[in-house]
Design a protein around this motif. Sequence first.
Motif, mmCIF file in Angstrom:
data_model
loop_
_atom_site.group_PDB
_atom_site.id
_atom_site.type_symbol
_atom_site.label_atom_id
_atom_site.label_comp_id
_atom_site.label_asym_id
_atom_site.label_seq_id
_atom_site.Cartn_x
_atom_site.Cartn_y
_atom_site.Cartn_z
ATOM 1 N N THR A 1 0.858 -1.181 0.000
ATOM 2 C CA THR A 1 0.000 0.000 0.000
ATOM 3 C C THR A 1 0.893 1.229 0.000
ATOM 4 O O THR A 1 1.947 1.234 0.639
ATOM 5 C CB THR A 1 -0.973 0.043 1.190
ATOM 6 O OG1 THR A 1 -1.775 1.210 1.077
ATOM 7 C CG2 THR A 1 -0.287 0.030 2.520
ATOM 8 N N GLY A 2 0.489 2.246 -0.722
ATOM 9 C CA GLY A 2 1.261 3.479 -0.765
ATOM 10 C C GLY A 2 2.633 3.321 -1.384
ATOM 11 O O GLY A 2 3.547 4.077 -1.065
ATOM 12 N N GLY A 3 2.806 2.312 -2.250
ATOM 13 C CA GLY A 3 4.094 2.089 -2.885
ATOM 14 C C GLY A 3 5.125 1.417 -1.994
ATOM 15 O O GLY A 3 6.292 1.318 -2.355
ATOM 16 N N LYS A 4 4.697 0.942 -0.829
ATOM 17 C CA LYS A 4 5.602 0.274 0.098
ATOM 18 C C LYS A 4 5.065 -1.103 0.439
ATOM 19 O O LYS A 4 3.886 -1.374 0.273
ATOM 20 C CB LYS A 4 5.751 1.099 1.373
ATOM 21 C CG LYS A 4 6.348 2.467 1.130
ATOM 22 C CD LYS A 4 6.490 3.211 2.429
ATOM 23 C CE LYS A 4 7.124 4.543 2.197
ATOM 24 N NZ LYS A 4 6.177 5.595 1.914
ATOM 25 N N GLN A 5 5.958 -1.974 0.920
ATOM 26 C CA GLN A 5 5.574 -3.325 1.299
ATOM 27 C C GLN A 5 5.747 -3.485 2.807
ATOM 28 O O GLN A 5 6.693 -2.967 3.389
ATOM 29 C CB GLN A 5 6.436 -4.346 0.567
ATOM 30 C CG GLN A 5 6.270 -4.285 -0.931
ATOM 31 C CD GLN A 5 7.222 -5.204 -1.659
ATOM 32 O OE1 GLN A 5 8.015 -5.908 -1.047
ATOM 33 N NE2 GLN A 5 7.147 -5.191 -2.971
ATOM 34 N N TYR A 6 4.812 -4.234 3.410
ATOM 35 C CA TYR A 6 4.819 -4.445 4.854
ATOM 36 C C TYR A 6 4.631 -5.926 5.146
ATOM 37 O O TYR A 6 3.811 -6.585 4.527
ATOM 38 C CB TYR A 6 3.684 -3.656 5.527
ATOM 39 C CG TYR A 6 3.750 -2.166 5.279
ATOM 40 C CD1 TYR A 6 4.468 -1.342 6.129
ATOM 41 C CD2 TYR A 6 3.100 -1.602 4.197
ATOM 42 C CE1 TYR A 6 4.528 0.027 5.911
ATOM 43 C CE2 TYR A 6 3.160 -0.231 3.962
ATOM 44 C CZ TYR A 6 3.877 0.569 4.826
ATOM 45 O OH TYR A 6 3.935 1.928 4.598
ATOM 46 N N LYS A 7 5.381 -6.429 6.144
ATOM 47 C CA LYS A 7 5.216 -7.806 6.614
ATOM 48 C C LYS A 7 4.250 -7.750 7.794
ATOM 49 O O LYS A 7 4.529 -7.087 8.790
ATOM 50 C CB LYS A 7 6.553 -8.380 7.059
ATOM 51 C CG LYS A 7 6.472 -9.782 7.589
ATOM 52 C CD LYS A 7 7.840 -10.250 8.030
ATOM 53 C CE LYS A 7 7.751 -11.604 8.698
ATOM 54 N NZ LYS A 7 9.052 -12.055 9.183
ATOM 55 N N VAL A 8 3.090 -8.432 7.668
ATOM 56 C CA VAL A 8 2.063 -8.366 8.701
ATOM 57 C C VAL A 8 1.596 -9.766 9.090
ATOM 58 O O VAL A 8 1.675 -10.701 8.307
ATOM 59 C CB VAL A 8 0.842 -7.530 8.245
ATOM 60 C CG1 VAL A 8 1.246 -6.108 7.963
ATOM 61 C CG2 VAL A 8 0.173 -8.138 7.037
ATOM 62 N N ALA A 9 1.102 -9.869 10.304
ATOM 63 C CA ALA A 9 0.473 -11.088 10.816
ATOM 64 C C ALA A 9 -0.852 -10.662 11.443
ATOM 65 O O ALA A 9 -1.099 -9.482 11.658
ATOM 66 C CB ALA A 9 1.365 -11.772 11.844
ATOM 67 N N LYS A 10 -1.705 -11.638 11.728
ATOM 68 C CA LYS A 10 -3.013 -11.323 12.305
ATOM 69 C C LYS A 10 -2.839 -10.644 13.662
ATOM 70 O O LYS A 10 -2.087 -11.104 14.506
ATOM 71 C CB LYS A 10 -3.854 -12.592 12.451
ATOM 72 C CG LYS A 10 -5.285 -12.282 12.800
ATOM 73 C CD LYS A 10 -6.166 -13.491 12.656
ATOM 74 C CE LYS A 10 -7.598 -13.093 12.976
ATOM 75 N NZ LYS A 10 -8.532 -14.133 12.701
#
Length: 117
Positions: A7-16
């Motif tokens: 999102t927003g041209g960036k990548q994020y590592k997420v978990a629940k």
Amino acid sequence: MYAIVTTGGKQYKVAKGDIFDVEKLDAQPGDKVKLDVLMLNDGKKTVVDAATLAKKKVTCEVLDQFKGEKVLVFKLKKRKRYHRTKGHRQNLTKLQVTSMPTTRTAAKSASTEEAAE
């Protein structure tokens, strides 16, 4: 289990359950936002097939709209008596992950697509 979302041209590592900050989104606190998935991993299996993941979304709840910390920009030309100080505060959105797709559902849709071909 985690996912890489964009999102927003960036990548994020997420978990629940994760809470993270992203570039400002047009959403009010309490709204649900769906983010595109680039990769899914459950510890044993990793899914990176773009065709399979195109249908998968990570759902997040908007917690807050706020401004980030101030970043100072200082310009100086030595021996020319020129110096300028400016500040900038980026608008951000705080998100919390509420639901994620699983690698099993992603793998099933990939195998059914392969069988259809």
